[in-house]
Design an enzyme around this catalytic site. Structure first.
Site, PDB file in Angstrom:
ATOM      1  N   TYR A  62      85.208  45.472  42.933  1.00  0.00           N
ATOM      2  CA  TYR A  62      86.570  45.624  42.407  1.00  0.00           C
ATOM      3  C   TYR A  62      86.621  46.529  41.178  1.00  0.00           C
ATOM      4  CZ  TYR A  62      87.890  41.780  45.513  1.00  0.00           C
ATOM      5  OH  TYR A  62      88.105  40.999  46.611  1.00  0.00           O
ATOM      6  N   LYS A  84      74.737  39.095  51.188  1.00  0.00           N
ATOM      7  CA  LYS A  84      74.576  39.766  52.474  1.00  0.00           C
ATOM      8  C   LYS A  84      73.305  40.599  52.335  1.00  0.00           C
ATOM      9  CE  LYS A  84      76.221  40.910  56.558  1.00  0.00           C
ATOM     10  NZ  LYS A  84      76.122  39.987  57.693  1.00  0.00           N
ATOM     11  N   ASP A 129      78.603  35.619  56.098  1.00  0.00           N
ATOM     12  CA  ASP A 129      79.190  35.350  57.420  1.00  0.00           C
ATOM     13  C   ASP A 129      78.851  33.942  57.892  1.00  0.00           C
ATOM     14  OD1 ASP A 129      76.694  36.566  57.282  1.00  0.00           O
ATOM     15  OD2 ASP A 129      76.789  37.460  59.257  1.00  0.00           O
ATOM     16  N   ASP A 166      86.042  35.899  46.139  1.00  0.00           N
ATOM     17  CA  ASP A 166      87.484  36.023  46.366  1.00  0.00           C
ATOM     18  C   ASP A 166      87.832  35.403  47.721  1.00  0.00           C
ATOM     19  OD1 ASP A 166      90.080  36.751  46.127  1.00  0.00           O
ATOM     20  OD2 ASP A 166      89.776  38.911  46.221  1.00  0.00           O
ATOM     21  N   ASP A 217      89.231  31.099  48.460  1.00  0.00           N
ATOM     22  CA  ASP A 217      90.490  30.834  49.172  1.00  0.00           C
ATOM     23  C   ASP A 217      90.249  29.977  50.406  1.00  0.00           C
ATOM     24  OD1 ASP A 217      92.053  32.088  47.368  1.00  0.00           O
ATOM     25  OD2 ASP A 217      92.802  33.654  48.699  1.00  0.00           O
TER      26      ASP A 217
END
Ligand code: NAD
Length: 363
Positions: free
Chosen positions: A145, A195, A227, A251, A255
């Site tokens: 970001y 990852k 994943d 992020d 959620d």
């Protein structure tokens, strides 16, 4: 150490002031149990500050926060300010500025499951029966970001866009220390998400987190690919205690953690810097669609106060008193509109009533 503790109160927009009022009722009630003298000061922030001072984060508000020991934030934003350029809007112009100003690099979001709210969760009863109590720790000021270069180049069929995922050893070390220190106070268990089968930043992330774990030998560290982690969260959330993530993965997964609890109105969050100076706020937004109707759920704001009491004031038992009071009120069947499912024993209550019921249930 001073026996005075100052809290900057920033209610903000939409439902912010309504739910903040309930948190302040609770603070008033529990003040007497806290070892320090608590002082609060109210400051304007967000859209209301734009209307009043032409600035979503007026100097007086920033100065007030700098001179406080913690910030209790409501929420900001709404359609009234959507016409403004992005960096002048309430969220970017106040909340993101505060995070940057105080270098709040560690975001902590608990997601726990209230037994009697299982009907609101999208998960099956047999999964929920095992319960879950997860803390998602997300690196908040680095990663993709904020990485440069980023942008768009060329036009037509040759047009392309790019972002840069970048993490330094220092950035990973400091967030890992936050996670391990918290793990010592909980189940001594961390699942670090990455990852590392594809990304260089994830390989470094995994190496550094493993290095830091050697300083916390009593904590069990597990690594999981992002994943797999999103699948495991749906399949068996009870296996997790602390989840440690980069900005991007955090992020997404925070959620998902929120979603499996079933209600955004119940979820608090905290952001810290290396001195553990914290900003505490509900996970949801300003909910303009229900603002001013006295129907918003104040639990996330009240739990944000409980987090402030636990992490900044280090009064874990008092925070627990607040959590117990919330559980008791829910056990008695009281529900704000967002939690109401018309099941047997449920009674619908206003924002104000919910705040008062929780306050009265604190023992
Ligand atoms: P939102 O979280 O405000 O609302 C999403 C849905 O959840 C709505 O239906 C809302 O009614 C409901 N909801 C949220 N909190 C609730 C509560 N406490 N009780 C009952 N229902 C609740 O998200 P949005 O609609 O995407 O955003 C609305 C505004 O909030 C936007 O201006 C956005 O920029 C801003 N926002 C602010 C923050 C923040 O201040 N931290 C975070 C997210 C969004």
């Amino acid at each position: 150490m001073s026996d005075i503790f100052k809290i900057a109160i920033l209610p903000g927009d939409g439902i912010g002031p309504e739910v903040m009022k309930q948190a302040l009722k609770i603070l008033e009630k529990i003040k007497k149990y806290i070892n320090k003298k608590i002082f609060i000061d109210n400051y304007v922030v967000g859209g209301i500050a734009i209307n009043k001072y032409g600035n979503p984060l007026p100097k007086k508000t920033l100065y007030g926060c700098e001179n406080s020991n913690a910030i209790l934030f409501g929420s900001v934003g709404g359609p009234e300010w959507d016409y403004l350029p992005l960096n002048k809007r309430p969220e970017k112009g106040s909340l993101l500025k505060l995070r940057k100003h105080f270098n709040l690099f560690a975001n902590i979001r608990p997601a726990f499951f209230y037994k009697n709210l299982s009907i609101l969760s999208p998960l099956k009863e047999k999964i929920l029966n095992k319960g879950f109590d997860i803390i998602c720790i997300r690196e908040l000021t680095g990663g993709i970001y904020f990485g440069v270069p980023n942008g768009r180049k060329k036009k037509g069929i040759d047009e392309y866009a790019f972002d840069t995922e970048i993490y330094s050893r220092l950035e990973i070390e400091r967030i890992a220390h936050i996670a391990f220190n918290l793990a010592l106070k909980r189940k001594k268990k961390i699942c670090s998400i990455d990852k590392a089968n594809v990304l260089n930043t994830s390989i470094l992330w995994r190496e550094v987190v493993t290095d830091i774990s050697k300083q916390y030998t009593s904590v069990k560290l597990e690594h999981m690919y992002i994943d797999n982690a999103v699948m495991q969260l749906m399949k068996n959330p009870s296996q997790f205690d602390i989840i440690l993530c980069s900005n991007l993965f955090g992020d997404i997964i925070s959620d998902q953690c929120a979603m499996i609890t079933g209600s955004v109105g119940n979820l608090p969050s905290a952001s810290f810097n290396h001195d553990y100076f914290g900003l505490y706020e509900p996970s949801g937004g300003s909910a303009p669609n229900i603002a001013g109707k006295n129907i918003a759920n104040p639990i996330a704001q009240i739990l944000s106060l409980a987090m402030l009491i636990e992490y900044s004031l280090k009064e874990r038992n008092i925070a627990q008193k607040i959590k117990n009071a919330i559980q008791k009120v829910l056990d008695l069947g009281y529900r704000t509109k967002d939690l109401f499912t018309n099941s047997k024993n449920e009674k619908i209550v206003t924002t104000d009533d919910m705040g008062t019921l929780i306050m009265q249930s604190i023992i």
